[in-house]
Design a protein around this motif. Structure first.
Motif, PDB file in Angstrom:
ATOM      1  N   ALA A 184       0.390  -1.120   0.429  1.00 39.00           N
ATOM      2  CA  ALA A 184      -0.094  -0.027   0.042  1.00 39.00           C
ATOM      3  C   ALA A 184       1.096   1.271  -0.100  1.00 39.00           C
ATOM      4  N   SER A 185       2.172   1.036   0.452  1.00 39.71           N
ATOM      5  CA  SER A 185       2.699   2.689   0.670  1.00 39.71           C
ATOM      6  C   SER A 185       3.546   2.669   0.020  1.00 39.71           C
ATOM      7  N   GLU A 186       3.956   1.336  -1.116  1.00 44.69           N
ATOM      8  CA  GLU A 186       4.528   1.892  -2.373  1.00 44.69           C
ATOM      9  C   GLU A 186       3.950   2.666  -3.805  1.00 44.69           C
ATOM     10  N   LEU A 187       3.129   1.657  -3.638  1.00 44.76           N
ATOM     11  CA  LEU A 187       1.781   1.911  -4.484  1.00 44.76           C
ATOM     12  C   LEU A 187       1.302   3.479  -4.397  1.00 44.76           C
ATOM     13  N   THR A 188       0.964   4.014  -3.668  1.00 49.29           N
ATOM     14  CA  THR A 188       1.003   5.666  -2.657  1.00 49.29           C
ATOM     15  C   THR A 188       1.763   6.175  -3.140  1.00 49.29           C
ATOM     16  N   THR A 189       3.291   5.643  -2.753  1.00 48.64           N
ATOM     17  CA  THR A 189       4.698   6.559  -3.056  1.00 48.64           C
ATOM     18  C   THR A 189       4.839   7.000  -4.488  1.00 48.64           C
ATOM     19  N   ASN A 190       4.139   5.685  -5.048  1.00 45.36           N
ATOM     20  CA  ASN A 190       4.085   5.671  -6.898  1.00 45.36           C
ATOM     21  C   ASN A 190       3.019   6.723  -7.650  1.00 45.36           C
ATOM     22  N   ALA A 191       2.412   6.177  -6.969  1.00 44.00           N
ATOM     23  CA  ALA A 191       1.425   7.527  -7.660  1.00 44.00           C
ATOM     24  C   ALA A 191       1.608   8.868  -6.959  1.00 44.00           C
ATOM     25  N   MET A 192       1.706   9.129  -5.739  1.00 45.15           N
ATOM     26  CA  MET A 192       2.568  10.783  -5.625  1.00 45.15           C
ATOM     27  C   MET A 192       3.881  11.303  -6.382  1.00 45.15           C
ATOM     28  N   LEU A 193       4.746  10.489  -6.843  1.00 41.50           N
ATOM     29  CA  LEU A 193       6.409  10.793  -7.779  1.00 41.50           C
ATOM     30  C   LEU A 193       5.971  10.887  -8.740  1.00 41.50           C
ATOM     31  N   HIS A 194       4.809   9.576  -9.149  1.00 43.06           N
ATOM     32  CA  HIS A 194       5.573   9.079 -10.669  1.00 43.06           C
ATOM     33  C   HIS A 194       3.582   9.777 -11.333  1.00 43.06           C
ATOM     34  N   GLY A 195       3.162  10.197 -10.774  1.00 43.21           N
ATOM     35  CA  GLY A 195       1.919   9.983 -11.385  1.00 43.21           C
ATOM     36  C   GLY A 195       0.465  10.568 -11.010  1.00 43.21           C
ATOM     37  N   GLY A 196       1.515  12.045 -10.748  1.00 38.38           N
ATOM     38  CA  GLY A 196       0.401  12.604 -10.293  1.00 38.38           C
ATOM     39  C   GLY A 196      -0.586  13.662  -8.829  1.00 38.38           C
ATOM     40  N   GLY A 197      -0.366  12.299  -7.916  1.00 39.14           N
ATOM     41  CA  GLY A 197      -1.327  12.742  -7.219  1.00 39.14           C
ATOM     42  C   GLY A 197      -2.391  10.912  -6.998  1.00 39.14           C
ATOM     43  N   VAL A 198      -2.510  10.613  -5.742  1.00 48.85           N
ATOM     44  CA  VAL A 198      -3.479   9.470  -5.446  1.00 48.85           C
ATOM     45  C   VAL A 198      -5.062  10.494  -5.694  1.00 48.85           C
ATOM     46  N   THR A 199      -5.291  10.056  -6.420  1.00 44.47           N
ATOM     47  CA  THR A 199      -6.601  10.247  -6.329  1.00 44.47           C
ATOM     48  C   THR A 199      -7.791   9.196  -6.130  1.00 44.47           C
ATOM     49  N   GLN A 200      -7.681   8.136  -5.663  1.00 44.28           N
ATOM     50  CA  GLN A 200      -8.437   7.250  -5.171  1.00 44.28           C
ATOM     51  C   GLN A 200      -7.800   6.295  -4.449  1.00 44.28           C
ATOM     52  N   PHE A 201      -7.768   6.007  -2.996  1.00 45.22           N
ATOM     53  CA  PHE A 201      -7.337   4.552  -2.671  1.00 45.22           C
ATOM     54  C   PHE A 201      -8.210   3.653  -1.762  1.00 45.22           C
TER      55      PHE A 201
ATOM     56  N   SER B 238      -2.179   9.895 -14.145  1.00 49.24           N
ATOM     57  CA  SER B 238      -2.028   8.952 -15.234  1.00 49.24           C
ATOM     58  C   SER B 238      -1.675   7.585 -15.891  1.00 49.24           C
ATOM     59  N   GLU B 239      -1.528   8.158 -16.773  1.00 51.06           N
ATOM     60  CA  GLU B 239      -1.482   6.916 -17.521  1.00 51.06           C
ATOM     61  C   GLU B 239      -0.949   5.922 -17.991  1.00 51.06           C
ATOM     62  N   GLU B 240       0.438   6.573 -17.820  1.00 48.82           N
ATOM     63  CA  GLU B 240       1.614   5.701 -17.685  1.00 48.82           C
ATOM     64  C   GLU B 240       1.694   4.644 -17.066  1.00 48.82           C
ATOM     65  N   LEU B 241       2.292   3.651 -17.496  1.00 47.23           N
ATOM     66  CA  LEU B 241       2.681   2.236 -17.133  1.00 47.23           C
ATOM     67  C   LEU B 241       3.749   2.174 -16.335  1.00 47.23           C
ATOM     68  N   PRO B 242       3.919   1.359 -14.643  1.00 49.81           N
ATOM     69  CA  PRO B 242       4.820   1.378 -13.855  1.00 49.81           C
ATOM     70  C   PRO B 242       5.889   0.624 -14.370  1.00 49.81           C
ATOM     71  N   THR B 243       7.163   1.065 -14.360  1.00 48.87           N
ATOM     72  CA  THR B 243       8.432   0.483 -14.934  1.00 48.87           C
ATOM     73  C   THR B 243       9.599   0.108 -13.253  1.00 48.87           C
ATOM     74  N   SER B 244      10.277  -1.336 -14.106  1.00 51.14           N
ATOM     75  CA  SER B 244      11.698  -0.547 -12.919  1.00 51.14           C
ATOM     76  C   SER B 244      12.228   0.060 -13.906  1.00 51.14           C
ATOM     77  N   ALA B 245      13.064   0.815 -12.533  1.00 55.01           N
ATOM     78  CA  ALA B 245      13.921   1.545 -12.545  1.00 55.01           C
ATOM     79  C   ALA B 245      16.275   0.403 -12.584  1.00 55.01           C
ATOM     80  N   GLN B 246      16.584   1.327 -13.634  1.00 55.01           N
ATOM     81  CA  GLN B 246      18.089   0.886 -13.532  1.00 55.01           C
ATOM     82  C   GLN B 246      18.475   0.848 -11.495  1.00 55.01           C
ATOM     83  N   HIS B 247      18.465  -0.446 -11.438  1.00 55.25           N
ATOM     84  CA  HIS B 247      19.120  -0.215  -9.882  1.00 55.25           C
ATOM     85  C   HIS B 247      21.404   0.368  -9.365  1.00 55.25           C
TER      86      HIS B 247
END
Length: 151
Positions: A63-80, A97-106
């Motif tokens: 839950a925390s990771e999905l929310t953080t990703n939405a805030m950082l990369h998705g323009g904010g959380v609109t619903q949970f 955002s309509e962009e699909l999540p991707t894995s970053a290079q580590h």
């Protein structure tokens, strides 16, 4: 991406009598909602939900990771939304955002570990099923199903 995923458009419907709040303002609010859902489910059932500390921790982390990703990369959380049954906890996070999540290079160009970029791989590892849906109003909803029994 996680390997296999489903993407399909869905409608968002507001249920009469139920207010539609803007999304949570922090991952901490989402974790509190997940804890509250577990407590409520335990109180309302004649028997306890079979969820050990590890399963609860997994659900909180996803839950925390999905929310953080939405805030950082998705323009904010609109619903949970969080729902539980006897076997799983289902966590849904919508964003703009309509962009699909991707894995970053580590590893960076010098061979050092990068900070960040670990959230989506964590979600993929802990969730049994992940569905990504396009929202008719724009944006997407990611739903991750975390098992309550050991992996």
């Amino acid at each position: 991406m996680c390997g296999e995923h489903r993407t399909h458009p869905i409608d968002t419907v507001t249920v009469p009598g139920r207010s539609r709040s803007p999304g949570p303002r922090s991952p901490a609010e989402v974790r509190e909602a997940v804890r509250h859902a577990f407590e409520g489910a335990r109180r309302s059932r004649s028997r306890d939900i079979v969820a050990g500390d590890e399963a609860v921790g997994d659900a909180l982390l996803v839950a925390s990771e999905l929310t953080t990703n939405a805030m950082l990369h998705g323009g904010g959380v609109t619903q949970f939304e969080v729902t539980l049954d006897d076997w799983d906890v289902r966590l849904s996070v919508s964003d703009r955002s309509e962009e699909l999540p991707t894995s970053a290079q580590h590893i960076d160009e010098r061979g050092f570990m990068r900070v960040g970029g670990h959230g989506w791989p964590i979600v993929c590892h802990l969730a049994r099923d992940i569905t990504i849906s396009e929202l008719d109003a724009g944006g997407k909803r990611i739903t991750a199903v975390v098992p309550l029994s050991p992996r």
